[in-house]
Scaffold this active site. Structure first.
Site: not given
Ligand code: ARG
Length: 277
Positions: A20, A89, A137, A166, A255, A261
């Protein structure tokens, strides 16, 4: 009784890839500081608010596992496991699935090849409706599959700004009537849908949104958020009876995540709402 939360300590947290716009291999989080930040949130939830927080053991080489909101959706002993868009992930899922299975949940995965990133992209507003983000996503078709599995109505909202990839980065329902959100993160149709569904809307500015102020955990009348949003958001929340609590989330924001999150709700519909009460 409180609805429980699910968290994972940041033992192995770090930036090992870039999926991201917030993440850069050049800007590593300080692990010690991340641990302190995570622990102060954990302590506040468990000690001050008396929330039951369940923990999953962190796993090496899964640096984003700390963001448990993306594990899936947990409702009434059903766990709908995420299918992560990014291969980086995907290794997390077997650990989440095993954890929920061991605790008597039925574990479900989505049909086909639909991407779905759990509570990061699906948020309940009161009892009846859930709102779900798509495009960056989760796939829009995942929403129908999730609605079927959970027996909920899901309203789909298109996300258009990669910084708010998100739904929980730019949208935080307070109830079925009220929402905190950053309008520019949505396409114009989604903005109309939000207007039509929420008579009471708190719009945050770009500057506030970039501080992740929409990424909040709501417990009763407590709004638990990263630092920021004092000009506009805090007075608006206070006027509605909310008490805001700000946590330093600097290391997690590197991140692309913050307070919300870091938790997944273990929701139960036997209560008066699907969220917290
Ligand atoms: N680095 C993670 C990703 O890009 C961060 C996730 C953040 N989670 C959220 N629920 N917004 O997936």
């Amino acid at each position: 009784m409180q609805t429980a939360l699910f968290m994972c300590a940041p033992e192995h947290f770090g930036i090992e890839y870039e999926i991201n716009p917030w993440m850069s291999l050049e800007r590593q989080p300080d692990r010690g500081r991340a641990k302190t930040q995570w622990e102060s949130l954990y302590r506040f939830l468990t000690c001050d608010l008396d929330v039951d927080v369940k923990l999953i053991a962190p796993v090496a080489n899964l640096p984003d596992m700390v963001f448990t909101a993306n594990a899936g959706l947990a409702l009434d002993k059903k766990f709908v496991s995420s299918r992560f868009r990014h291969k980086e992930r995907r290794g997390e899922s077997e650990h989440y699935e095993a954890w929920f299975k061991q605790r008597g949940y039925s574990v479900h995965t989505l049909p086909g090849r639909l991407y779905f990133e759990g509570e990061g992209d699906v948020l309940f507003a009161g009892e009846a409706d859930a709102y779900a983000g798509y495009l960056i996503r989760s796939d829009v078709y995942s929403h129908a599959a999730v609605a079927d599995l959970l027996g909920a109505r899901i309203v789909s909202l298109e996300l258009v700004d990669p910084r708010f990839y998100h739904l929980d980065t730019c949208f935080c329902p307070l109830s079925s009537e009220s929402v905190v959100y950053y309008p520019e993160a949505f396409d114009s149709y989604a903005r109309d849908v939000i207007k039509a569904n929420f008579p009471d809307r708190i719009e945050v500015t770009e500057q506030e949104a970039l501080q992740f102020v929409c990424n909040a955990i709501i417990i009763g009348n407590h709004y638990i958020q990263p630092r920021g949003g004092s000009e506009n958001l805090r007075p608006a929340l206070e006027a509605r009876g909310y008490k805001t609590h700000e946590f330093d989330m600097s290391e997690f924001i590197k991140a692309g995540g913050a307070t919300k999150c870091l938790v997944l709700k273990l929701m139960e519909t036997t209560k008066s709402t699907r969220g917290y009460k």
